[in-house]
Design a protein around this motif. Structure first.
Motif, PDB file in Angstrom:
ATOM      1  N   VAL A 159     -19.409  -3.086   0.125  1.00  0.00           N
ATOM      2  CA  VAL A 159     -18.773  -1.906   0.700  1.00  0.00           C
ATOM      3  C   VAL A 159     -17.394  -2.249   1.250  1.00  0.00           C
ATOM      4  O   VAL A 159     -16.453  -1.456   1.177  1.00  0.00           O
ATOM      5  CB  VAL A 159     -19.674  -1.269   1.797  1.00  0.00           C
ATOM      6  CG1 VAL A 159     -19.796  -2.167   3.019  1.00  0.00           C
ATOM      7  CG2 VAL A 159     -19.133   0.104   2.198  1.00  0.00           C
ATOM      8  N   THR A 160     -17.221  -3.460   1.781  1.00  0.00           N
ATOM      9  CA  THR A 160     -15.907  -3.890   2.260  1.00  0.00           C
ATOM     10  C   THR A 160     -14.932  -4.030   1.100  1.00  0.00           C
ATOM     11  O   THR A 160     -13.760  -3.649   1.209  1.00  0.00           O
ATOM     12  CB  THR A 160     -16.026  -5.224   3.015  1.00  0.00           C
ATOM     13  OG1 THR A 160     -16.941  -5.077   4.094  1.00  0.00           O
ATOM     14  CG2 THR A 160     -14.677  -5.665   3.562  1.00  0.00           C
ATOM     15  N   VAL A 161     -15.404  -4.574  -0.030  1.00  0.00           N
ATOM     16  CA  VAL A 161     -14.550  -4.720  -1.206  1.00  0.00           C
ATOM     17  C   VAL A 161     -14.096  -3.349  -1.698  1.00  0.00           C
ATOM     18  O   VAL A 161     -12.919  -3.145  -2.026  1.00  0.00           O
ATOM     19  CB  VAL A 161     -15.295  -5.477  -2.323  1.00  0.00           C
ATOM     20  CG1 VAL A 161     -14.442  -5.560  -3.585  1.00  0.00           C
ATOM     21  CG2 VAL A 161     -15.659  -6.883  -1.859  1.00  0.00           C
ATOM     22  N   LEU A 162     -15.004  -2.383  -1.733  1.00  0.00           N
ATOM     23  CA  LEU A 162     -14.638  -1.033  -2.170  1.00  0.00           C
ATOM     24  C   LEU A 162     -13.639  -0.399  -1.210  1.00  0.00           C
ATOM     25  O   LEU A 162     -12.674   0.246  -1.633  1.00  0.00           O
ATOM     26  CB  LEU A 162     -15.894  -0.163  -2.270  1.00  0.00           C
ATOM     27  CG  LEU A 162     -16.785  -0.376  -3.498  1.00  0.00           C
ATOM     28  CD1 LEU A 162     -18.038   0.480  -3.393  1.00  0.00           C
ATOM     29  CD2 LEU A 162     -16.043  -0.035  -4.780  1.00  0.00           C
ATOM     30  N   GLN A 163     -13.850  -0.555   0.085  1.00  0.00           N
ATOM     31  CA  GLN A 163     -12.927   0.011   1.057  1.00  0.00           C
ATOM     32  C   GLN A 163     -11.545  -0.624   0.957  1.00  0.00           C
ATOM     33  O   GLN A 163     -10.532   0.045   1.106  1.00  0.00           O
ATOM     34  CB  GLN A 163     -13.494  -0.149   2.465  1.00  0.00           C
ATOM     35  CG  GLN A 163     -14.688   0.743   2.737  1.00  0.00           C
ATOM     36  CD  GLN A 163     -15.349   0.462   4.078  1.00  0.00           C
ATOM     37  OE1 GLN A 163     -15.224  -0.634   4.623  1.00  0.00           O
ATOM     38  NE2 GLN A 163     -16.051   1.436   4.613  1.00  0.00           N
ATOM     39  N   ASP A 164     -11.500  -1.936   0.693  1.00  0.00           N
ATOM     40  CA  ASP A 164     -10.214  -2.603   0.501  1.00  0.00           C
ATOM     41  C   ASP A 164      -9.489  -2.058  -0.720  1.00  0.00           C
ATOM     42  O   ASP A 164      -8.254  -2.014  -0.755  1.00  0.00           O
ATOM     43  CB  ASP A 164     -10.417  -4.116   0.337  1.00  0.00           C
ATOM     44  CG  ASP A 164     -10.781  -4.789   1.655  1.00  0.00           C
ATOM     45  OD1 ASP A 164     -10.555  -4.176   2.721  1.00  0.00           O
ATOM     46  OD2 ASP A 164     -11.300  -5.923   1.617  1.00  0.00           O
ATOM     47  N   SER A 165     -10.256  -1.671  -1.746  1.00  0.00           N
ATOM     48  CA  SER A 165      -9.666  -1.137  -2.973  1.00  0.00           C
ATOM     49  C   SER A 165      -9.185   0.302  -2.804  1.00  0.00           C
ATOM     50  O   SER A 165      -8.371   0.774  -3.593  1.00  0.00           O
ATOM     51  CB  SER A 165     -10.688  -1.192  -4.120  1.00  0.00           C
ATOM     52  OG  SER A 165     -11.139  -2.511  -4.327  1.00  0.00           O
ATOM     53  N   MET A 166      -9.690   1.003  -1.790  1.00  0.00           N
ATOM     54  CA  MET A 166      -9.327   2.406  -1.547  1.00  0.00           C
ATOM     55  C   MET A 166      -9.005   2.595  -0.060  1.00  0.00           C
ATOM     56  O   MET A 166      -9.704   3.307   0.651  1.00  0.00           O
ATOM     57  CB  MET A 166     -10.481   3.321  -1.972  1.00  0.00           C
ATOM     58  CG  MET A 166     -10.976   3.082  -3.394  1.00  0.00           C
ATOM     59  SD  MET A 166     -12.516   3.964  -3.790  1.00  0.00           S
ATOM     60  CE  MET A 166     -11.922   5.652  -3.782  1.00  0.00           C
ATOM     61  N   PRO A 167      -7.936   1.957   0.431  1.00  0.00           N
ATOM     62  CA  PRO A 167      -7.671   1.962   1.874  1.00  0.00           C
ATOM     63  C   PRO A 167      -7.375   3.327   2.464  1.00  0.00           C
ATOM     64  O   PRO A 167      -7.562   3.541   3.662  1.00  0.00           O
ATOM     65  CB  PRO A 167      -6.456   1.030   2.001  1.00  0.00           C
ATOM     66  CG  PRO A 167      -5.796   1.077   0.657  1.00  0.00           C
ATOM     67  CD  PRO A 167      -6.912   1.215  -0.323  1.00  0.00           C
ATOM     68  N   ASP A 168      -6.892   4.274   1.636  1.00  0.00           N
ATOM     69  CA  ASP A 168      -6.573   5.593   2.151  1.00  0.00           C
ATOM     70  C   ASP A 168      -7.735   6.576   2.034  1.00  0.00           C
ATOM     71  O   ASP A 168      -7.618   7.732   2.425  1.00  0.00           O
ATOM     72  CB  ASP A 168      -5.363   6.169   1.405  1.00  0.00           C
ATOM     73  CG  ASP A 168      -5.600   6.244  -0.103  1.00  0.00           C
ATOM     74  OD1 ASP A 168      -6.415   5.434  -0.617  1.00  0.00           O
ATOM     75  OD2 ASP A 168      -4.975   7.100  -0.759  1.00  0.00           O
ATOM     76  N   ARG A 169      -8.892   6.118   1.516  1.00  0.00           N
ATOM     77  CA  ARG A 169     -10.045   7.002   1.324  1.00  0.00           C
ATOM     78  C   ARG A 169     -11.330   6.286   1.759  1.00  0.00           C
ATOM     79  O   ARG A 169     -12.221   6.048   0.953  1.00  0.00           O
ATOM     80  CB  ARG A 169     -10.140   7.426  -0.152  1.00  0.00           C
ATOM     81  CG  ARG A 169      -8.901   8.114  -0.683  1.00  0.00           C
ATOM     82  CD  ARG A 169      -8.915   8.182  -2.196  1.00  0.00           C
ATOM     83  NE  ARG A 169      -9.911   9.098  -2.688  1.00  0.00           N
ATOM     84  CZ  ARG A 169     -10.372   9.100  -3.937  1.00  0.00           C
ATOM     85  NH1 ARG A 169      -9.937   8.208  -4.796  1.00  0.00           N
ATOM     86  NH2 ARG A 169     -11.275   9.979  -4.320  1.00  0.00           N
ATOM     87  N   PRO A 170     -11.442   5.941   3.036  1.00  0.00           N
ATOM     88  CA  PRO A 170     -12.611   5.159   3.460  1.00  0.00           C
ATOM     89  C   PRO A 170     -13.922   5.909   3.309  1.00  0.00           C
ATOM     90  O   PRO A 170     -14.956   5.316   3.015  1.00  0.00           O
ATOM     91  CB  PRO A 170     -12.312   4.861   4.939  1.00  0.00           C
ATOM     92  CG  PRO A 170     -11.398   5.967   5.367  1.00  0.00           C
ATOM     93  CD  PRO A 170     -10.553   6.259   4.164  1.00  0.00           C
ATOM     94  N   GLY A 171     -13.899   7.233   3.521  1.00  0.00           N
ATOM     95  CA  GLY A 171     -15.123   8.010   3.363  1.00  0.00           C
ATOM     96  C   GLY A 171     -15.591   8.040   1.924  1.00  0.00           C
ATOM     97  O   GLY A 171     -16.781   7.886   1.639  1.00  0.00           O
ATOM     98  N   VAL A 172     -14.653   8.228   0.988  1.00  0.00           N
ATOM     99  CA  VAL A 172     -15.001   8.246  -0.435  1.00  0.00           C
ATOM    100  C   VAL A 172     -15.467   6.866  -0.879  1.00  0.00           C
ATOM    101  O   VAL A 172     -16.451   6.735  -1.612  1.00  0.00           O
ATOM    102  CB  VAL A 172     -13.797   8.718  -1.274  1.00  0.00           C
ATOM    103  CG1 VAL A 172     -14.084   8.539  -2.764  1.00  0.00           C
ATOM    104  CG2 VAL A 172     -13.482  10.174  -0.972  1.00  0.00           C
ATOM    105  N   ALA A 173     -14.769   5.810  -0.417  1.00  0.00           N
ATOM    106  CA  ALA A 173     -15.171   4.444  -0.791  1.00  0.00           C
ATOM    107  C   ALA A 173     -16.591   4.155  -0.319  1.00  0.00           C
ATOM    108  O   ALA A 173     -17.413   3.617  -1.072  1.00  0.00           O
ATOM    109  CB  ALA A 173     -14.198   3.436  -0.192  1.00  0.00           C
ATOM    110  N   SER A 174     -16.889   4.525   0.923  1.00  0.00           N
ATOM    111  CA  SER A 174     -18.232   4.294   1.453  1.00  0.00           C
ATOM    112  C   SER A 174     -19.259   5.139   0.710  1.00  0.00           C
ATOM    113  O   SER A 174     -20.392   4.706   0.469  1.00  0.00           O
ATOM    114  CB  SER A 174     -18.270   4.612   2.948  1.00  0.00           C
ATOM    115  OG  SER A 174     -17.377   3.784   3.660  1.00  0.00           O
ATOM    116  N   SER A 175     -18.871   6.360   0.333  1.00  0.00           N
ATOM    117  CA  SER A 175     -19.800   7.231  -0.385  1.00  0.00           C
ATOM    118  C   SER A 175     -20.029   6.744  -1.812  1.00  0.00           C
ATOM    119  O   SER A 175     -21.125   6.901  -2.352  1.00  0.00           O
ATOM    120  CB  SER A 175     -19.275   8.674  -0.392  1.00  0.00           C
ATOM    121  OG  SER A 175     -19.312   9.215   0.900  1.00  0.00           O
TER     122      SER A 175
END
Length: 418
Positions: free
Chosen positions: A352-368
Motif C-alpha cells: 500500500v505504501t508503494v501504491l501511495q508513492d506512485s500516486m502521491p496526489d490521490r492517496p484515497g484512490v491509491a489505498s482503495s
C-alpha cells in the motif's frame, strides 16, 4: 513552517496519534473477531457446506470491491476523511449485528454483502488517512504507516482468542454483539477524536514560455496560461505497468492469505481434531510475531528496496504453505507461525505504501486500489477454498496456496528480468 520531524515510538506522545491508534485498534479487534470465525459460524450454526462458505466470502468480497473504488474516489473529493471513516465503521457494526440476529443463510449473505461491503472500506480509508496524517506532521511515511498497521496486528493478537473464548462461553451471537460495539467505538473516535489533515486545494499549474520565469520569481514575468490540475474520475487512470504488476502480486498473495484465514479453523478442528481454542492461539501467535516484524521491516524497507522485500515475502509464503499440510502436531503448527508472520507482515503493509508513492496526489484512490486488489484476492480465495475443500478436503487447500504464492514470486522475477 513544518512541524519538527519525529521518528521512533515517540510519535505516540502525540495525542492525535494515540487516538488514531485507538480507533485502528478497536476497528481491528472487531474485524479480528468476525473474519476468522465466519467459516466456523456458517458451518456449525447455519449448516453451510464448504462450497456455500466459499460463495458467502466471495459474495461479500464482490460488494466490498465496488464500494472500495467508489468510496476511494468520493473521499478524495470530499476531503473530510474522518466522516467517511465514521460512516463506514457504522456499516461494519450493522454487519456484525446481522450475524447476531439472523440465522438464514441467504438473508445473511445479502446483509453481509451490503453492510460489510460498505463497512469494509474502513481499512483503506484508514490507510489513506494515516498517509495524510504522516505527511501533515512530517513523520517518515513508510515507518509511520507500518507502525500504525502493526496496531491492526496487535488487534489480531487479542481478537481471535477473545472471539473463540466468547463463543465457548456465550455463543456466536453474543460474540458478534461485542464486535459491533467495538466498531461503533471506533466510529466515535474517528468522527470526534481525529484532527482534520485533509489536503488543501492544489495550486494552479503554470504553462507557457513564462512558466520558468514565474517559478524563479523574475520581475515582470508573465505566464501565458494558468490551469488547475485536471480532476481524475477513474481510479484506474494513469496506472503505470509497474503499478499494474504490483496489483497482480497483491491479488495473488491476498488470495492465499484469505484461503488460509477461511481454512485454518476448519483444518485444525475437522482434519486434525484439535479444539477451537487452539485455533485462536495459532492466529494470535502469528499476529504477535507479525507486530515486531512489521515495525522492523517498515523501518528497513526504504533501504532494502520495496520490491526486494515483497519478493522475499512471496518466497516465504511459498515455503510456509508447502510445510503447513505436513504439520500434524500442535508444536509444528505453532513453529510455522514464524514464516507465516514474516510474509504476512510485508504483504499487509509495504504494497500500500508503494501504491501511495506512485500516486502521491490521490492517496484515497491509491489505498482503495490496494483494498480492491485485496478484496479481489478475498473473492478468489473464497471461491477456490470452497471448491477445493468441497472436492479434496481442507488440508489440500494449502497446496493450492503454495502454488499461487510461487506464481506471485515467478511474476515478480519475470518483471525484474524484463
Amino acid at each position: 513552517m513544518h512541524p519538527t520531524k519525529t521518528g521512533g515510538l515517540r510519535i505516540f506522545m502525540d495525542g492525535s496519534v494515540t487516538r488514531l491508534a485507538a480507533a485502528t485498534a478497536m476497528i481491528g479487534v472487531g474485524g479480528a473477531m468476525v473474519v476468522p470465525t465466519v467459516s466456523l459460524f456458517l458451518s456449525d450454526v447455519i449448516g453451510a457446506t464448504p462450497l456455500m462458505i466459499g460463495a458467502f466470502v466471495a459474495g461479500r468480497a464482490v460488494a466490498e470491491i465496488s464500494a472500495d473504488l467508489g468510496v476511494g474516489v468520493l473521499s478524495d473529493r470530499l476531503g473530510n476523511r474522518r466522516l467517511v471513516l465514521a460512516v463506514c465503521s457504522v456499516f461494519a457494526a450493522a454487519g456484525a449485528l446481522s450475524y447476531f440476529t439472523l440465522r438464514d443463510y441467504w438473508l445473511l449473505l445479502v446483509c453481509s454483502a451490503v453492510f460489510f461491503g460498505l463497512g469494509g472500506t474502513t481499512f483503506p480509508q484508514l490507510y489513506a488517512y494515516t498517509r495524510e496524517f504522516a505527511e501533515a506532521r512530517d513523520h517518515p511515511v513508510t515507518f509511520f504507516s507500518s507502525t500504525l498497521r502493526s496496531v491492526t496486528s496487535l488487534a489480531w493478537i487479542l481478537g481471535p482468542p477473545l472471539a473463540f473464548g466468547l463463543i465457548a462461553a456465550v455463543g456466536f451471537g453474543n460474540m458478534y454483539l461485542v464486535a459491533a460495539a467495538l466498531y461503533l467505538g471506533g466510529a466515535l473516535i474517528c468522527f470526534w477524536g481525529l484532527p482534520d489533515v485533509s489536503r488543501r486545494k492544489a495550486p494552479a499549474v503554470v504553462d507557457g514560455p513564462g512558466a520558468a520565469a514565474v517559478e524563479a520569481g523574475a520581475p515582470g514575468a508573465v505566464a501565458t496560461e494558468v490551469r488547475a490540475p485536471a480532476p481524475v474520475g477513474s481510479p484506474f487512470a494513469g496506472l503505470t505497468p509497474k503499478v499494474k504488476a504490483l496489483l497482480v502480486v497483491i491479488v495473488l498473495l491476498i488470495t492465499v492469505n484469505c484461503m488460509y484465514a477461511i481454512d485454518i479453523a476448519l483444518f485444525i478442528t475437522k482434519d486434525l481434531g484439535f479444539d477451537a481454542g487452539f485455533t485462536g492461539l495459532v492466529l494470535g501467535l502469528a499476529s504477535a510475531l507479525e507486530v515486531p516484524a512489521m515495525v522492523y521491516i517498515g523501518a528497513k524497507a526504504d533501504r532494502l528496496g520495496h520490491w526486494r522485500v515483497i519478493m522475499g515475502a512471496a518466497l516465504c509464503a511459498t515455503l510456509f504453505f508447502c510445510l503447513l499440510p505436513l504439520a500434524t502436531t500442535k508444536l509444528a503448527l505453532l513453529l510455522l507461525q514464524i514464516p507465516n508472520a514474516l510474509w504476512t507482515a510485508v504483504a499487509m503493509s509495504i504494497p500500500v505504501t508503494v501504491l501511495q508513492d506512485s500516486m502521491p496526489d490521490r492517496p484515497g484512490v491509491a489505498s482503495s486500489l490496494y483494498s480492491s486488489a485485496f478484496k479481489t484476492g478475498i473473492f478468489l480465495g473464497g471461491i477456490l477454498t470452497g471448491l477445493i475443500a468441497q472436492w479434496v478436503g481442507f488440508t489440500n487447500v494449502f497446496w493450492a496456496c503454495a502454488a499461487l504464492s510461487a506464481a506471485a514470486l515467478l511474476s515478480m522475477l519475470l518483471r525484474r528480468k524484463a
